[in-house]
Design an enzyme around this catalytic site. Sequence first.
Site, PDB file in Angstrom:
ATOM      1  N   GLU A 180       0.764  -1.208  -0.024  1.00 28.48           N
ATOM      2  CA  GLU A 180      -0.032   0.073  -0.100  1.00 28.48           C
ATOM      3  C   GLU A 180       0.774   1.315   0.120  1.00 28.48           C
ATOM      4  OE1 GLU A 180      -3.138  -0.005   2.815  1.00 28.48           O
ATOM      5  OE2 GLU A 180      -4.182  -1.881   2.211  1.00 28.48           O
ATOM      6  N   GLU A 206      -5.536  -8.684   0.495  1.00 29.18           N
ATOM      7  CA  GLU A 206      -6.400  -8.563   1.896  1.00 29.18           C
ATOM      8  C   GLU A 206      -7.717  -8.113   1.445  1.00 29.18           C
ATOM      9  OE1 GLU A 206      -4.880  -5.337   4.535  1.00 29.18           O
ATOM     10  OE2 GLU A 206      -2.812  -5.747   4.052  1.00 29.18           O
TER      11      GLU A 206
END
Length: 317
Positions: free
Chosen positions: A132, A243
Amino acid sequence: MRLTSTFVAAAATISTASAGYKGFNYGANFLNNQAKVQADFEYEFNAAKTLPNTNGQFTSARLYTMIQHGTTNTVISAIPAAINTNTQLLLGLWASAGQANVNNEVAALKAAISQYGTKFTNLVVGISVGSEDLYRITPTGIANKAGAGAQPSELVNYIKQVRAAIKGTGLASKPVGHVDTWTAYDNSTNAVVVQNCDFIGVDAYPYFQTTMANSIGTANKTFYDAYQTTINRAQGKPVWVTETGWPVTGPQSNQAVASAANARIYWEDVSCSLIKKGVNLFYYTLQDNQWGTASPSFGIKPAGDLQQVQPAFNLAC
């Protein structure tokens, strides 16, 4: 009445035999900042394999770092834990704290190869350079204390450094990729990162998608729209779901209500459909209320002894 996207409906017709990797995300420390040691990781990996109604399918683990928490570049103790429990590994190298930290990550990676040899390398299913980092540099990104992300050119440079580090080793043939949010991949300025990856890891949480319909009734459609957007931007590279999840407790997020009942619906509609399709899935998460209270909490198991407490919801598909 829950809505079911045609995408998910189609997935339900696929054979229940699933070939993809199935696992959870594992942090390097507990909520009180205490480092996890080898025994902690072994306990977690074994608990994942014995979850009721899962047929022992959760045999993989995604890591965020190669470095033992609280050290400079010591190999994370999850590595020997994985060897002892025969757990497959999606390795992670933290890339949001600059070149010096990446140097330490690469040093730990090379040390693990040297120290553990094929017992380690044979368990590795992939290597993620960063997590991320592109999301963190956006206006809506959340920069944490570990750093404020990385620019696309920086990530490409880090990926090339990792490829150079594993050349000629037992990891040379392992796919090297990057993990980010679906919104980061939908940004064309980040296409150069995708171009330099063997696979793309996507993080997608309808619970956090507050600018669109995100109730549990539309969560599967919201997720699969994000997943398809990533596929469309992946330049033909495999897309892994690194995720996703639904919180069992926490504040309401737009239309999304955190509850064990809704987490069960999300598990059935999203996780089970991904498993049936053979998509590589690393669910978030097995347990997050460890020596502290997470809010929201996505943990399948509540606080307490992982081998003793029961899941918050039924995990059958």
